[in-house]
Design a protein around this motif. Sequence first.
Motif, PDB file in Angstrom:
ATOM      1  N   ALA A 264      33.096  44.172 -22.132  1.00 11.41           N
ATOM      2  CA  ALA A 264      32.938  43.319 -23.309  1.00 11.41           C
ATOM      3  C   ALA A 264      31.473  43.090 -23.616  1.00 11.41           C
ATOM      4  O   ALA A 264      30.649  42.902 -22.715  1.00 11.41           O
ATOM      5  N   ALA A 265      31.161  43.114 -24.913  1.00 16.48           N
ATOM      6  CA  ALA A 265      29.863  42.680 -25.425  1.00 16.48           C
ATOM      7  C   ALA A 265      30.128  41.354 -26.132  1.00 16.48           C
ATOM      8  O   ALA A 265      30.222  41.290 -27.351  1.00 16.48           O
ATOM      9  N   ASN A 266      30.274  40.311 -25.341  1.00 18.98           N
ATOM     10  CA  ASN A 266      30.812  39.043 -25.827  1.00 18.98           C
ATOM     11  C   ASN A 266      29.749  38.076 -26.325  1.00 18.98           C
ATOM     12  O   ASN A 266      29.957  36.859 -26.336  1.00 18.98           O
ATOM     13  N   PHE A 267      28.614  38.589 -26.753  1.00 16.13           N
ATOM     14  CA  PHE A 267      27.477  37.747 -27.100  1.00 16.13           C
ATOM     15  C   PHE A 267      27.785  36.768 -28.231  1.00 16.13           C
ATOM     16  O   PHE A 267      27.328  35.627 -28.211  1.00 16.13           O
ATOM     17  N   VAL A 268      28.541  37.205 -29.240  1.00 14.82           N
ATOM     18  CA  VAL A 268      28.815  36.311 -30.370  1.00 14.82           C
ATOM     19  C   VAL A 268      29.671  35.119 -29.947  1.00 14.82           C
ATOM     20  O   VAL A 268      29.659  34.085 -30.609  1.00 14.82           O
ATOM     21  N   LYS A 269      30.406  35.259 -28.870  1.00 12.56           N
ATOM     22  CA  LYS A 269      31.182  34.133 -28.353  1.00 12.56           C
ATOM     23  C   LYS A 269      30.278  33.080 -27.706  1.00 12.56           C
ATOM     24  O   LYS A 269      30.707  31.965 -27.431  1.00 12.56           O
ATOM     25  N   LEU A 270      29.025  33.471 -27.470  1.00  8.04           N
ATOM     26  CA  LEU A 270      28.014  32.550 -26.948  1.00  8.04           C
ATOM     27  C   LEU A 270      27.096  32.028 -28.049  1.00  8.04           C
ATOM     28  O   LEU A 270      26.167  31.266 -27.763  1.00  8.04           O
ATOM     29  N   GLY A 271      27.308  32.475 -29.284  1.00 11.90           N
ATOM     30  CA  GLY A 271      26.355  32.153 -30.337  1.00 11.90           C
ATOM     31  C   GLY A 271      25.046  32.880 -30.125  1.00 11.90           C
ATOM     32  O   GLY A 271      23.965  32.360 -30.451  1.00 11.90           O
ATOM     33  N   PHE A 272      25.132  34.102 -29.605  1.00 11.13           N
ATOM     34  CA  PHE A 272      23.953  34.826 -29.137  1.00 11.13           C
ATOM     35  C   PHE A 272      23.937  36.229 -29.721  1.00 11.13           C
ATOM     36  O   PHE A 272      24.906  36.685 -30.326  1.00 11.13           O
ATOM     37  N   HIS A 273      22.831  36.935 -29.519  1.00  9.70           N
ATOM     38  CA  HIS A 273      22.651  38.301 -30.008  1.00  9.70           C
ATOM     39  C   HIS A 273      22.755  39.265 -28.835  1.00  9.70           C
ATOM     40  O   HIS A 273      22.294  38.947 -27.729  1.00  9.70           O
ATOM     41  N   PRO A 274      23.335  40.440 -29.020  1.00  9.16           N
ATOM     42  CA  PRO A 274      23.397  41.409 -27.928  1.00  9.16           C
ATOM     43  C   PRO A 274      22.018  41.709 -27.355  1.00  9.16           C
ATOM     44  O   PRO A 274      21.014  41.656 -28.066  1.00  9.16           O
ATOM     45  N   GLY A 275      21.992  42.033 -26.061  1.00 12.06           N
ATOM     46  CA  GLY A 275      20.734  42.328 -25.388  1.00 12.06           C
ATOM     47  C   GLY A 275      20.864  43.497 -24.436  1.00 12.06           C
ATOM     48  O   GLY A 275      21.829  44.261 -24.483  1.00 12.06           O
ATOM     49  N   PHE A 276      19.867  43.641 -23.555  1.00 14.36           N
ATOM     50  CA  PHE A 276      19.803  44.693 -22.545  1.00 14.36           C
ATOM     51  C   PHE A 276      19.812  46.092 -23.167  1.00 14.36           C
ATOM     52  O   PHE A 276      20.248  47.046 -22.565  1.00 14.36           O
ATOM     53  N   GLY A 277      19.380  46.159 -24.434  1.00 16.94           N
ATOM     54  CA  GLY A 277      19.338  47.456 -25.116  1.00 16.94           C
ATOM     55  C   GLY A 277      20.666  47.932 -25.645  1.00 16.94           C
ATOM     56  O   GLY A 277      20.772  49.054 -26.162  1.00 16.94           O
ATOM     57  N   LEU A 278      21.697  47.093 -25.577  1.00 17.83           N
ATOM     58  CA  LEU A 278      23.043  47.516 -25.982  1.00 17.83           C
ATOM     59  C   LEU A 278      23.133  47.911 -27.452  1.00 17.83           C
ATOM     60  O   LEU A 278      23.974  48.740 -27.815  1.00 17.83           O
ATOM     61  N   THR A 279      22.287  47.323 -28.296  1.00 18.74           N
ATOM     62  CA  THR A 279      22.364  47.692 -29.710  1.00 18.74           C
ATOM     63  C   THR A 279      21.975  49.151 -29.930  1.00 18.74           C
ATOM     64  O   THR A 279      22.300  49.730 -30.973  1.00 18.74           O
ATOM     65  N   HIS A 280      21.317  49.750 -28.965  1.00 17.74           N
ATOM     66  CA  HIS A 280      21.033  51.191 -29.031  1.00 17.74           C
ATOM     67  C   HIS A 280      21.993  51.992 -28.163  1.00 17.74           C
ATOM     68  O   HIS A 280      22.534  53.014 -28.606  1.00 17.74           O
ATOM     69  N   THR A 281      22.217  51.551 -26.929  1.00 22.83           N
ATOM     70  CA  THR A 281      22.954  52.381 -25.971  1.00 22.83           C
ATOM     71  C   THR A 281      24.453  52.447 -26.243  1.00 22.83           C
ATOM     72  O   THR A 281      25.073  53.494 -26.045  1.00 22.83           O
ATOM     73  N   LEU A 282      25.051  51.345 -26.695  1.00 24.19           N
ATOM     74  CA  LEU A 282      26.499  51.361 -26.915  1.00 24.19           C
ATOM     75  C   LEU A 282      26.889  52.268 -28.085  1.00 24.19           C
ATOM     76  O   LEU A 282      27.782  53.124 -27.929  1.00 24.19           O
ATOM     77  N   PRO A 283      26.251  52.154 -29.268  1.00 29.99           N
ATOM     78  CA  PRO A 283      26.584  53.092 -30.353  1.00 29.99           C
ATOM     79  C   PRO A 283      26.296  54.533 -29.978  1.00 29.99           C
ATOM     80  O   PRO A 283      26.984  55.450 -30.456  1.00 29.99           O
TER      81      PRO A 283
END
Length: 260
Positions: free
Chosen positions: A131-150
Amino acid sequence: MLAEKYNDITAQVHDHVAEIEIHGAPNNHVSVDLIRDLADAFEAADADPHVRAIVLCSEGKVFCGGADLVRRDGILSGRSTSVNPLYVEAVRLFSCATPVVAAVQGAAIGAGLGLAMVADFRVAAPEARFAANFVKLGFHPGFGLTHTLPRVIGLQRANLMFQTGRRLKGDEALAIGLVDELVPLGELRARAHALAAEIAVNAPLAVVDTRATLRAGLAAAVKAATDHELAVQAELMKTEDFAEGVKAVQERRPGNFTGK
């Protein structure tokens, strides 16, 4: 040479495969110290002529539960919001030259999913959860996931995971290519080693160069992604929604968000 111990990280080499294991049960939370030690072990594996592949694994029932929301040192560390030591160490992981197979036996959540994406291949048990559950925290994805997951599952599927925060089971992750192999829990570690050995038996220079071609620019792209992620995260951490999101997750309930 690859040492046996890096604080909460252990390493052992057998038949050209290094097993690098996280010892932080029950949740194997991400922290700056943990990722730094892991990066040290990866770099030592790169420098060890006996190592041709790495199996990344962790003790217990959880692969990596992400950041510790109580300590928060895995979310935003240090006084500066322009540099996060955690992301500096994450880029070091992505700079590793040795092929990596991750054995995912349980939850790989948030930054834990980001850690799983460091690997070239993911072998998982049906019990695994992603899970990339960041929005459930009111947060933005991190750890480079915005590049690596897509990069692995495609933009549309990654967008769905990011915006819903939904949790994928092992078979669902296999169906979208997030996982490469799904095996029974009792066979997980052995199968990850078998895949690593299948890589390690080949000509090492050819493997490293082929991998380098396919991952060209990856570490730099992760650096650019984490720079942007950090800037947005720093702003969102000031919001009421973030405070509510952390509290909601700790209390195991949906967040009551207000957009403030």
